[in-house]
Design an enzyme around this catalytic site. Structure first.
Site, PDB file in Angstrom:
ATOM      1  N   SER A 101     105.722   5.691 -18.221  1.00  0.00           N
ATOM      2  CA  SER A 101     104.506   6.377 -18.667  1.00  0.00           C
ATOM      3  C   SER A 101     103.773   6.993 -17.483  1.00  0.00           C
ATOM      4  O   SER A 101     103.005   7.927 -17.638  1.00  0.00           O
ATOM      5  CB  SER A 101     103.572   5.378 -19.353  1.00  0.00           C
ATOM      6  OG  SER A 101     104.236   4.780 -20.429  1.00  0.00           O
ATOM      7  N   HIS A 127     110.572   4.069 -24.703  1.00  0.00           N
ATOM      8  CA  HIS A 127     110.047   3.311 -25.843  1.00  0.00           C
ATOM      9  C   HIS A 127     110.859   3.586 -27.101  1.00  0.00           C
ATOM     10  O   HIS A 127     111.163   2.686 -27.871  1.00  0.00           O
ATOM     11  CB  HIS A 127     108.584   3.702 -26.123  1.00  0.00           C
ATOM     12  CG  HIS A 127     107.651   3.410 -24.999  1.00  0.00           C
ATOM     13  ND1 HIS A 127     107.151   4.391 -24.172  1.00  0.00           N
ATOM     14  CD2 HIS A 127     107.116   2.253 -24.558  1.00  0.00           C
ATOM     15  CE1 HIS A 127     106.343   3.857 -23.277  1.00  0.00           C
ATOM     16  NE2 HIS A 127     106.298   2.553 -23.482  1.00  0.00           N
ATOM     17  N   GLN A 132     109.260  -8.642 -16.097  1.00  0.00           N
ATOM     18  CA  GLN A 132     108.659  -8.884 -17.402  1.00  0.00           C
ATOM     19  C   GLN A 132     109.675  -9.480 -18.382  1.00  0.00           C
ATOM     20  O   GLN A 132     109.361 -10.403 -19.133  1.00  0.00           O
ATOM     21  CB  GLN A 132     108.108  -7.567 -17.943  1.00  0.00           C
ATOM     22  CG  GLN A 132     107.528  -7.638 -19.330  1.00  0.00           C
ATOM     23  CD  GLN A 132     106.780  -6.351 -19.672  1.00  0.00           C
ATOM     24  OE1 GLN A 132     105.613  -6.193 -19.351  1.00  0.00           O
ATOM     25  NE2 GLN A 132     107.464  -5.432 -20.314  1.00  0.00           N
ATOM     26  N   GLN A 150      95.839  -7.080 -17.919  1.00  0.00           N
ATOM     27  CA  GLN A 150      96.966  -6.978 -17.010  1.00  0.00           C
ATOM     28  C   GLN A 150      96.723  -5.959 -15.902  1.00  0.00           C
ATOM     29  O   GLN A 150      97.587  -5.714 -15.082  1.00  0.00           O
ATOM     30  CB  GLN A 150      98.269  -6.695 -17.756  1.00  0.00           C
ATOM     31  CG  GLN A 150      98.396  -5.331 -18.373  1.00  0.00           C
ATOM     32  CD  GLN A 150      99.506  -5.312 -19.425  1.00  0.00           C
ATOM     33  OE1 GLN A 150      99.437  -6.006 -20.419  1.00  0.00           O
ATOM     34  NE2 GLN A 150     100.528  -4.524 -19.198  1.00  0.00           N
ATOM     35  N   GLN A 186     114.736  -3.088 -19.989  1.00  0.00           N
ATOM     36  CA  GLN A 186     115.266  -3.595 -18.725  1.00  0.00           C
ATOM     37  C   GLN A 186     114.482  -3.050 -17.537  1.00  0.00           C
ATOM     38  O   GLN A 186     114.421  -3.676 -16.484  1.00  0.00           O
ATOM     39  CB  GLN A 186     116.747  -3.195 -18.624  1.00  0.00           C
ATOM     40  CG  GLN A 186     117.454  -3.668 -17.388  1.00  0.00           C
ATOM     41  CD  GLN A 186     117.412  -5.171 -17.286  1.00  0.00           C
ATOM     42  OE1 GLN A 186     117.735  -5.886 -18.230  1.00  0.00           O
ATOM     43  NE2 GLN A 186     116.961  -5.674 -16.148  1.00  0.00           N
ATOM     44  N   LYS A 187     113.871  -1.882 -17.710  1.00  0.00           N
ATOM     45  CA  LYS A 187     113.095  -1.259 -16.635  1.00  0.00           C
ATOM     46  C   LYS A 187     112.118  -2.232 -15.971  1.00  0.00           C
ATOM     47  O   LYS A 187     111.982  -2.270 -14.760  1.00  0.00           O
ATOM     48  CB  LYS A 187     112.315  -0.080 -17.226  1.00  0.00           C
ATOM     49  CG  LYS A 187     111.131   0.409 -16.412  1.00  0.00           C
ATOM     50  CD  LYS A 187     111.505   1.606 -15.589  1.00  0.00           C
ATOM     51  CE  LYS A 187     110.390   2.021 -14.654  1.00  0.00           C
ATOM     52  NZ  LYS A 187     109.052   1.895 -15.205  1.00  0.00           N
TER      53      LYS A 187
END
Lengths: 370, 370
Positions: B241, B72, B208, B96, B203-204
């Site tokens: 996370s 982040h 998304q 979500q 990019q992870k």
């Protein structure tokens, strides 16, 4: 002004195919109307909007599908009363028409739309500083509004959509399952393009007003939703772009929507609160007129089917068995006017010679009463 | 700063229930952090945003669900490099998460998040005028973000949603059918609240990034989407996370995602273009490690299931049989790390003592090559 209108006239007849945009004419016209600019794409419109914001001007937005009538003009007048600038969009949105619905028969009237807006701007400018004016017309192509996939008209089709359920499934949504998905999707896009201080919708499309208000609330859109009362002919018929297809005979019978709703509203004002009492008054009008018509010959009558007559909560649109006088209710109806069975020589049968089925809607708000 | 952090600490442990917001602590705290403001609701944030626009400042927006890590921070650093101001949202979005998914186990770490952001702002301010700073944290309640219906976690549940299909149905969407509907819905709301000049995504979460870029394009949202490279540990593990739930044993085995993708990327760089050659290289790594683990005792091993290994088109995410070297491809994978079967005294089992199943994703972009 007249040069523009003439200048585009020759092109607009060619623009009647399903894929051509109503406003394609604007792209070909070299001239701009004298009192507002026409935008076919987003970046230049955003530039103008940014300038307005920097100069502390306010903008009211009126989205339309063209075929402008006095009802639309009343929205624009209200927008001009409350803002320095008015943006009007003219775009026939394909995704709010179902696969078998009347996208192809929806009227496309670019020339007369522009003429009406020019005249309205003259009227507004004569009012001086106490009212705003139309500054911009946004008349995009479908490639601008739907840049990736061709928009789907199937309820389970792919695409990028805004959906607001269960509101979108009720009333109009029953017979037109993709309609409000199309409306909310295109309005979200138009709001993103124009970033209006206020948006204006007509009371005529009551379910649309409820759904747009919900969308603005749920998606935290930074705008105010204004609802403008339905504009009616002297006898009560609600103005609609589709009325041009009615012709004299179906127009006369089409007044039944208003009469049925009026009867129900009278019952409510007289103290009735139950669904049977209120909707019964509307139904008996609708049934009486239909029997009268059925008794006439095919060359004299105009037949219709009542799609629904609804008595619903003003926010959730849930059907009510009993109106809470403190909250009031929404009374709404849809009729399907059938094509004329036989026409007479010289008869005014409307655009499409009476062969186009016409779906009419109308509503009345039952105000809270003590 | 430390007073704020301490001040909210006592409250934040109570905020771990499903309904409490991660950031509820901010509401109770009288003090504001020293270098940015925390906003719980929309109007004040809009006021600040308007002031920035009037002063020709630019704003980059970084939406997060808290539990901030170096990944982040890399998004925020990039946003600060390109804008005078950075807004960060911290909101664990319920829509979500599926009905049976890990909303309740998603880490909520308000105190340390604020501390990290304060430290980052110190770092940024030491860079002087060549970089912007975090100006605002938006930490709304669910009532602010979902003002009418309680948000549905059912795929056919009611609500106000943005849907982007078929993109949302692929890859992660197969096992998490409501996930991207939730992401696009909340991002549309957050973008409406913050009106960012630029938005930053990692990019992870490659699917998304593709879906957000599509949403911004299709809904004509006035912002630029920036994608920031995945931050990895020294050995290659992508930061997430959820890594805090892994513990040492599952963390070591979780590196297999990276190793499998690396093997596939090597095959591509060596000139392989077929699905079998590229994905075969990844699969053989995943299978080898799994057999090695299965041969160990329950107190020594960490087992996993490969959810998918995909080779897809970079824009449509359609699966590819053959990579077009001119376009390249997206290589992506998801593993489900099973709970530890047996733990050892004193073992580092991660948050939740190794009992929480952890779904890990990772990806690599196969760049065009000649």
């Amino acid at each position: 002004m007249s040069r523009l209108v003439n200048g585009v006239k020759s092109f607009s007849t060619a623009a009647s195919s399903l894929l051509a945009d109503a406003s394609a004419a604007a792209a070909r016209s070299v001239r701009q109307p004298s009192s507002f600019q026409v935008f076919r794409d987003v970046p230049e419109l955003r530039q103008l909007r940014r300038k307005l914001i920097q100069n502390d001007r306010t903008m009211g937005f009126v989205p339309t599908m063209g075929a402008l009538h006095e009802g639309h003009l009343s929205l624009i007048r209200e927008a001009a009363r409350e803002n320095t600038d008015v943006f009007v969009s003219i775009y026939v949105n394909p995704t709010q028409f179902g696969v078998n619905e009347d996208l192809s028969s929806y009227p496309r009237t670019w020339d007369s739309d522009v003429e009406k807006l020019e005249k309205l701007n003259e009227e507004l400018s004569s009012l001086g500083a106490c009212t705003g004016q139309i500054t911009a017309i946004f008349a995009p192509t479908s490639k601008v509004m739907y840049p990736t996939l061709p928009p789907s008209s199937e309820i389970d089709g792919h695409g990028s959509f805004v959906t607001i359920t269960p509101l979108a499934r009720k009333l109009e949504g029953v017979s037109r399952p993709v309609f409000f998905r199309g409306v909310t999707t295109i309005c979200m896009k138009l709001f993103n393009v124009t970033t209006p201080d206020r948006v204006y919708f007509g009371q005529k499309d009551v379910q649309q007003t409820v759904i747009i208000k919900r969308m603005v609330k749920d998606f935290l859109i930074d705008t105010e939703v204004r609802i403008v009362p339905t504009t009616r002919e002297a006898d009560g018929l609600a103005l609609s772009s589709r009325n041009v297809y009615l012709g004299a005979r179906r127009r006369a019978v089409g007044l039944t929507l208003y009469q049925a709703l009026s009867a129900a509203a009278e019952a409510y004002k007289a103290g009735k609160a139950s669904r049977d009492d209120i909707l019964g008054a509307a139904r008996s009008v609708a049934e009486r007129v239909l029997s009268e018509q059925q008794a006439l010959s095919p060359s004299e009558r105009a037949l219709y089917e009542v799609d629904y007559i609804s008595l619903a909560d003003p926010e959730s649109l849930e059907e009510l068995d009993l109106v809470d006088f403190k909250k009031g209710a929404v009374l709404s109806t849809a009729f399907k006017m059938a094509p004329l069975e036989e026409t007479n020589p010289g008869e005014d049968c409307g655009l499409g010679d009476g062969k186009v089925p016409v779906r009419l809607i109308d509503n009345m708000i039952l105000q809270p009463q003590s």
